[in-house]
Design a protein around this motif. Sequence first.
Motif, short mmCIF file in Angstrom:
data_model
loop_
_atom_site.label_atom_id
_atom_site.label_comp_id
_atom_site.label_asym_id
_atom_site.label_seq_id
_atom_site.Cartn_x
_atom_site.Cartn_y
_atom_site.Cartn_z
N THR A 134 0.81 -1.22 0.00
CA THR A 134 0.00 0.00 0.00
C THR A 134 0.84 1.26 0.00
O THR A 134 0.30 2.37 0.11
N GLY A 135 2.16 1.10 -0.11
CA GLY A 135 3.02 2.28 -0.13
C GLY A 135 4.46 1.90 0.06
O GLY A 135 4.81 0.71 0.15
N PRO A 136 5.35 2.88 0.11
CA PRO A 136 6.77 2.60 0.30
C PRO A 136 7.01 1.92 1.64
O PRO A 136 6.21 2.03 2.57
N MET A 137 8.14 1.26 1.75
CA MET A 137 8.49 0.62 3.00
C MET A 137 8.90 1.67 4.02
O MET A 137 9.57 2.65 3.69
N HIS A 138 8.49 1.46 5.28
CA HIS A 138 8.83 2.43 6.31
C HIS A 138 9.80 1.82 7.32
O HIS A 138 10.18 0.64 7.22
N VAL A 139 10.20 2.62 8.31
CA VAL A 139 11.21 2.18 9.27
C VAL A 139 10.77 0.93 10.01
O VAL A 139 11.59 0.10 10.41
N GLY A 140 9.47 0.75 10.18
CA GLY A 140 8.97 -0.43 10.86
C GLY A 140 9.29 -1.72 10.13
O GLY A 140 9.35 -2.79 10.74
N HIS A 141 9.47 -1.65 8.80
CA HIS A 141 9.81 -2.84 8.02
C HIS A 141 11.32 -3.07 7.95
O HIS A 141 11.76 -4.18 7.62
N CYS A 142 12.09 -2.03 8.21
CA CYS A 142 13.52 -2.05 7.91
C CYS A 142 14.26 -3.13 8.70
O CYS A 142 15.04 -3.90 8.14
N ARG A 143 14.00 -3.20 9.99
CA ARG A 143 14.75 -4.13 10.82
C ARG A 143 14.43 -5.58 10.44
O ARG A 143 15.33 -6.42 10.33
N GLY A 144 13.16 -5.89 10.23
CA GLY A 144 12.79 -7.24 9.83
C GLY A 144 13.39 -7.62 8.49
O GLY A 144 13.77 -8.78 8.28
N ALA A 145 13.48 -6.64 7.59
CA ALA A 145 14.07 -6.90 6.28
C ALA A 145 15.54 -7.30 6.42
O ALA A 145 16.01 -8.26 5.80
N VAL A 146 16.28 -6.58 7.25
CA VAL A 146 17.71 -6.86 7.44
C VAL A 146 17.91 -8.19 8.17
O VAL A 146 18.74 -9.01 7.78
N ASN A 391 21.41 12.11 18.49
CA ASN A 391 22.09 12.58 19.70
C ASN A 391 21.27 12.27 20.95
O ASN A 391 21.20 13.07 21.89
N GLY A 392 20.63 11.12 20.94
CA GLY A 392 19.89 10.67 22.10
C GLY A 392 18.48 11.22 22.22
O GLY A 392 17.73 10.83 23.12
N GLU A 393 18.09 12.11 21.33
CA GLU A 393 16.76 12.72 21.39
C GLU A 393 15.88 12.17 20.26
O GLU A 393 16.39 11.85 19.18
N PRO A 394 14.56 12.05 20.50
CA PRO A 394 13.66 11.59 19.44
C PRO A 394 13.84 12.43 18.18
O PRO A 394 13.96 13.65 18.24
N PHE A 395 13.92 11.74 17.03
CA PHE A 395 14.23 12.42 15.77
C PHE A 395 13.11 12.20 14.77
O PHE A 395 12.76 11.06 14.47
N LYS A 396 12.55 13.29 14.30
CA LYS A 396 11.49 13.21 13.29
C LYS A 396 12.04 13.70 11.96
O LYS A 396 12.34 14.88 11.80
N MET A 397 12.18 12.76 11.03
CA MET A 397 12.65 13.13 9.70
C MET A 397 11.48 13.63 8.87
O MET A 397 10.32 13.54 9.27
N SER A 398 11.80 14.12 7.68
CA SER A 398 10.74 14.50 6.75
C SER A 398 9.95 13.25 6.40
O SER A 398 10.50 12.18 6.21
N LYS A 399 8.66 13.37 6.31
CA LYS A 399 7.80 12.22 6.03
C LYS A 399 7.25 12.34 4.62
O LYS A 399 6.10 12.71 4.40
N ARG A 400 8.07 11.99 3.67
CA ARG A 400 7.70 12.19 2.27
C ARG A 400 6.57 11.28 1.83
O ARG A 400 5.90 11.54 0.85
N ALA A 401 6.36 10.19 2.57
CA ALA A 401 5.30 9.25 2.19
C ALA A 401 3.93 9.72 2.65
O ALA A 401 2.93 9.12 2.30
N GLY A 402 3.85 10.76 3.43
CA GLY A 402 2.56 11.25 3.88
C GLY A 402 2.43 11.20 5.37
O GLY A 402 2.06 12.17 6.01
N ASN A 403 2.70 10.04 5.97
CA ASN A 403 2.53 9.95 7.42
C ASN A 403 3.55 9.01 8.09
O ASN A 403 3.30 8.55 9.20
N PHE A 404 4.64 8.71 7.45
CA PHE A 404 5.65 7.86 8.07
C PHE A 404 7.02 8.08 7.44
O PHE A 404 7.13 8.60 6.33
N VAL A 405 8.06 7.69 8.17
CA VAL A 405 9.43 7.78 7.69
C VAL A 405 9.73 6.55 6.85
O VAL A 405 9.53 5.42 7.29
N THR A 406 10.18 6.75 5.63
CA THR A 406 10.42 5.62 4.74
C THR A 406 11.79 4.99 4.95
O THR A 406 12.72 5.63 5.46
#
Length: 575
Positions: A134-146, A391-406
Amino acid sequence: MTLFSRFSVHIDAALDALEARNALPAGLDRSAITVEPPRDPAHGDVSTNAAMVLAKPAGMNPRVLADLLVGELGALDEVTDASVAGPGFINLRLVGDSWREELALIHAEGGDYGRSAMGQGRRVNVEYVSANPTGPMHVGHCRGAVVGDALAALLEFAGHQVTREYYVNDAGGQVDVLARSVHLRYREALGEAVGAVPEGLYPGDYLIPVAGKLAAEYGDRFVGAPESAWLGLFRAEAVSAMMDIIRVDLAKLGIHHDLFSSEAELQAAGKPEAAEKWLRDQGLVYDGVLEAPKGETPEDWEPVELPLFRSTRFGDDQDRPIKKSDGSWTYFGADLAYHYQKAETADELIDIWGADHAGTVKRIKAAVAALTDGKKKFDVKLVQMVRLLKNGEPFKMSKRAGNFVTLADIVEEVGKDAVRFTMLTRKADAQMDFDFAKVVEASRDNPVFYVQYAHARIASLKRKLAEAGVAPAAPNAERLDDYELGLVKLLAQFPRIVEAAASSREPHRIAFYLGDVAAAFHAWWNLGNDRPDARVILANNPELTATRLYLADGIGQVIRNGLHLMGVEALEEMN
């Protein structure tokens, strides 16, 4: 034959000798015998639990059996000392030539050093990623993929035939939502002002090119048409486009699957019906009514007869429906059929799932056990979520997919190698923090850098040799001192680490081991800062220089082999 596998043969021969003179009963199960380094190096080079494992079935005292084995093993030419420790562990100390021969083996086998026949060609299906299309892969898929990809490589290296599979969930309600989301963008592409994307549809800009293609091909044919006229077409086009995006994203991580299995095709082929019939014939599916969910009153609950799988017979807490009240398949029913299909061509099945699916593990294991008469080994590896930090703080990247980090965002930010190595630095079922600053930090606290820097330092030695003008010479392994042979002892563990990691389905063990090798190499390198005579390159001693280069190249080979299993490049230079 590697050193630890050779001593497994020696121990077998010693046990055979004891059996031949009736000092040990014949036919005892030896499968639990281990051959490994002692926990404390001061106790020796090789340790075995053979006496501990065999004493009880043999009806013997463990120390008595250990003494008998010590008598056999101590007679070996390469053993300088054999002793019994504690309740019956056997420790062996080896001659230096044992380690010199192992270093020669590392050089001789090169990229195959550590490769094992342990798997005996068994066919293993590893299914991983399987993200909804339903869209690009997001960070939630990344670890399982590796984790899945590294595990597949590890099992292959350990002698299994591996199929890397991706299950495309293209038959559920989510792909209808995807089709409707594309239809909205299709109308927009034709000039209609659609406004904000309604709640419940996918908002990402990644759908715009798909919609534009449909608009160019079909014009306004489907603008005012009923949903039934376009839903199937838009669904197929959208899923195809999303899978193209997913394949590109996976390729950025160096991941390629052998097989993409479609849920829609599975259902069209009647696989769920076939699985249901098989289970009914075995008395494992019946028509029944579930109890009302907790908190529901009789007025809120309408009992419906459904086909139920007897999962309680396999340890589940209740029987599970395989169909919904409208006759469509439940997720469990579809998954059951999918695993039925996979088991037809594999001896073992491994699924890599997100930790949020933990609640379904018991029932799917029950289903596979039922469908295969318990003859197919099935394992589910759960992968915990990743928390993004900087640097130890929560990091929000640009969310080009609409609502998640790809996934693509992360790879572009820090690079494939940093992502892959970092994702394997903890057990898959442990929570992970991914700190964007830490994974690119040039320090010993960053395991990615520390291991790659070790390899780059080794690669630099030949350049330094030319700069120093040292004449070429042949290595003489007799010149390696006890400290340097200690490095070889660490390298010699690689084959057994591979087998242990493959057996436990834990690829992170390779990352931990490489960290130990890198630390040992850097310590050896830094020794030369304090003692000029300990440096690898000695301008006035070509033979010793060649010998230390020979050792360094062996270390580099093991690092390369380990990084290859992790899908990480062994760098020749680092800036």
